[in-house]
Design a protein around this motif. Structure first.
Motif, PDB file in Angstrom:
ATOM      1  N   TRP A  46      42.111  35.424  43.943  1.00 44.50           N
ATOM      2  CA  TRP A  46      43.066  36.351  44.567  1.00 44.50           C
ATOM      3  C   TRP A  46      42.441  37.097  45.738  1.00 44.50           C
ATOM      4  O   TRP A  46      43.097  37.891  46.388  1.00 44.50           O
ATOM      5  CB  TRP A  46      43.628  37.338  43.544  1.00 44.50           C
ATOM      6  CG  TRP A  46      42.572  38.100  42.798  1.00 44.50           C
ATOM      7  CD1 TRP A  46      41.940  39.241  43.210  1.00 44.50           C
ATOM      8  CD2 TRP A  46      42.027  37.777  41.533  1.00 44.50           C
ATOM      9  NE1 TRP A  46      41.022  39.649  42.268  1.00 44.50           N
ATOM     10  CE2 TRP A  46      41.058  38.751  41.210  1.00 44.50           C
ATOM     11  CE3 TRP A  46      42.247  36.749  40.606  1.00 44.50           C
ATOM     12  CZ2 TRP A  46      40.318  38.738  40.035  1.00 44.50           C
ATOM     13  CZ3 TRP A  46      41.507  36.735  39.438  1.00 44.50           C
ATOM     14  CH2 TRP A  46      40.566  37.720  39.169  1.00 44.50           C
ATOM     15  N   THR A  66      42.245  32.823  38.464  1.00 42.11           N
ATOM     16  CA  THR A  66      43.488  33.163  39.145  1.00 42.11           C
ATOM     17  C   THR A  66      44.126  34.326  38.396  1.00 42.11           C
ATOM     18  O   THR A  66      43.730  34.653  37.274  1.00 42.11           O
ATOM     19  CB  THR A  66      44.465  31.971  39.156  1.00 42.11           C
ATOM     20  OG1 THR A  66      44.862  31.684  37.815  1.00 42.11           O
ATOM     21  CG2 THR A  66      43.831  30.732  39.790  1.00 42.11           C
ATOM     22  N   GLU A  67      45.128  34.911  39.001  1.00 42.79           N
ATOM     23  CA  GLU A  67      45.847  35.993  38.327  1.00 42.79           C
ATOM     24  C   GLU A  67      46.521  35.486  37.058  1.00 42.79           C
ATOM     25  O   GLU A  67      46.740  36.241  36.124  1.00 42.79           O
ATOM     26  CB  GLU A  67      46.873  36.610  39.276  1.00 42.79           C
ATOM     27  CG  GLU A  67      46.213  37.368  40.419  1.00 42.79           C
ATOM     28  CD  GLU A  67      47.212  37.948  41.379  1.00 42.79           C
ATOM     29  OE1 GLU A  67      47.760  39.021  41.067  1.00 42.79           O
ATOM     30  OE2 GLU A  67      47.431  37.319  42.426  1.00 42.79           O
ATOM     31  N   GLU A  68      46.792  34.190  37.017  1.00 40.99           N
ATOM     32  CA  GLU A  68      47.451  33.602  35.860  1.00 40.99           C
ATOM     33  C   GLU A  68      46.486  33.259  34.721  1.00 40.99           C
ATOM     34  O   GLU A  68      46.865  33.298  33.561  1.00 40.99           O
ATOM     35  CB  GLU A  68      48.216  32.324  36.261  1.00 40.99           C
ATOM     36  CG  GLU A  68      49.377  32.558  37.203  1.00 40.99           C
ATOM     37  CD  GLU A  68      48.966  32.802  38.647  1.00 40.99           C
ATOM     38  OE1 GLU A  68      49.670  33.557  39.341  1.00 40.99           O
ATOM     39  OE2 GLU A  68      47.929  32.268  39.076  1.00 40.99           O
ATOM     40  N   ASN A  69      45.241  32.904  35.027  1.00 39.54           N
ATOM     41  CA  ASN A  69      44.345  32.421  33.964  1.00 39.54           C
ATOM     42  C   ASN A  69      43.202  33.354  33.585  1.00 39.54           C
ATOM     43  O   ASN A  69      42.503  33.100  32.615  1.00 39.54           O
ATOM     44  CB  ASN A  69      43.778  31.051  34.323  1.00 39.54           C
ATOM     45  CG  ASN A  69      42.701  31.087  35.396  1.00 39.54           C
ATOM     46  OD1 ASN A  69      42.299  32.130  35.890  1.00 39.54           O
ATOM     47  ND2 ASN A  69      42.240  29.909  35.788  1.00 39.54           N
ATOM     48  N   TYR A  70      42.975  34.420  34.319  1.00 40.77           N
ATOM     49  CA  TYR A  70      41.764  35.206  34.081  1.00 40.77           C
ATOM     50  C   TYR A  70      41.714  35.864  32.706  1.00 40.77           C
ATOM     51  O   TYR A  70      40.645  35.946  32.108  1.00 40.77           O
ATOM     52  CB  TYR A  70      41.516  36.231  35.194  1.00 40.77           C
ATOM     53  CG  TYR A  70      42.348  37.490  35.119  1.00 40.77           C
ATOM     54  CD1 TYR A  70      41.835  38.626  34.514  1.00 40.77           C
ATOM     55  CD2 TYR A  70      43.621  37.545  35.648  1.00 40.77           C
ATOM     56  CE1 TYR A  70      42.584  39.788  34.440  1.00 40.77           C
ATOM     57  CE2 TYR A  70      44.365  38.708  35.577  1.00 40.77           C
ATOM     58  CZ  TYR A  70      43.849  39.819  34.962  1.00 40.77           C
ATOM     59  OH  TYR A  70      44.591  40.955  34.885  1.00 40.77           O
ATOM     60  N   GLU A  72      42.909  34.739  29.876  1.00 46.13           N
ATOM     61  CA  GLU A  72      42.600  33.699  28.890  1.00 46.13           C
ATOM     62  C   GLU A  72      41.133  33.278  28.986  1.00 46.13           C
ATOM     63  O   GLU A  72      40.457  33.120  27.968  1.00 46.13           O
ATOM     64  CB  GLU A  72      43.507  32.483  29.100  1.00 46.13           C
ATOM     65  CG  GLU A  72      43.282  31.360  28.112  1.00 46.13           C
ATOM     66  CD  GLU A  72      43.654  31.734  26.688  1.00 46.13           C
ATOM     67  OE1 GLU A  72      43.057  31.146  25.764  1.00 46.13           O
ATOM     68  OE2 GLU A  72      44.517  32.608  26.471  1.00 46.13           O
TER      69      GLU A  72
END
Length: 75
Positions: A46, A66-70, A72
């Protein structure tokens, strides 16, 4: 300050093994050098990351965050 030296300082002053240090940055050049110490390195996608930097991270086995996976990946 030099990120490589900062990781060495954390290791020495706080007695934290390199493999227990997690370093997130949006500059792949910082990560590549620090990874040599055995630090867990992550490229923050990002930030100001371009395709060349992304590929350099992949080539150096640096995890892309990413903002979606960090959440996890870092749990």
């Amino acid at each position: 300050k030099n990120k490589y030296l900062q990781m060495q300082e954390i290791n020495k002053r706080l007695n934290v093994p390199f493999e227990n240090i997690y370093f997130i940055d949006d500059q792949v050049s910082h990560l590549v050098k620090v990874k040599e110490l055995g630090v867990n390195c992550y490229l923050a996608m990002w930030g100001y990351v371009n395709e060349e930097q992304k590929q350099k991270a992949i080539d150096n086995n640096i995890t892309l965050l990413t903002e979606e996976n960090y959440m996890e990946i870092l749990k």
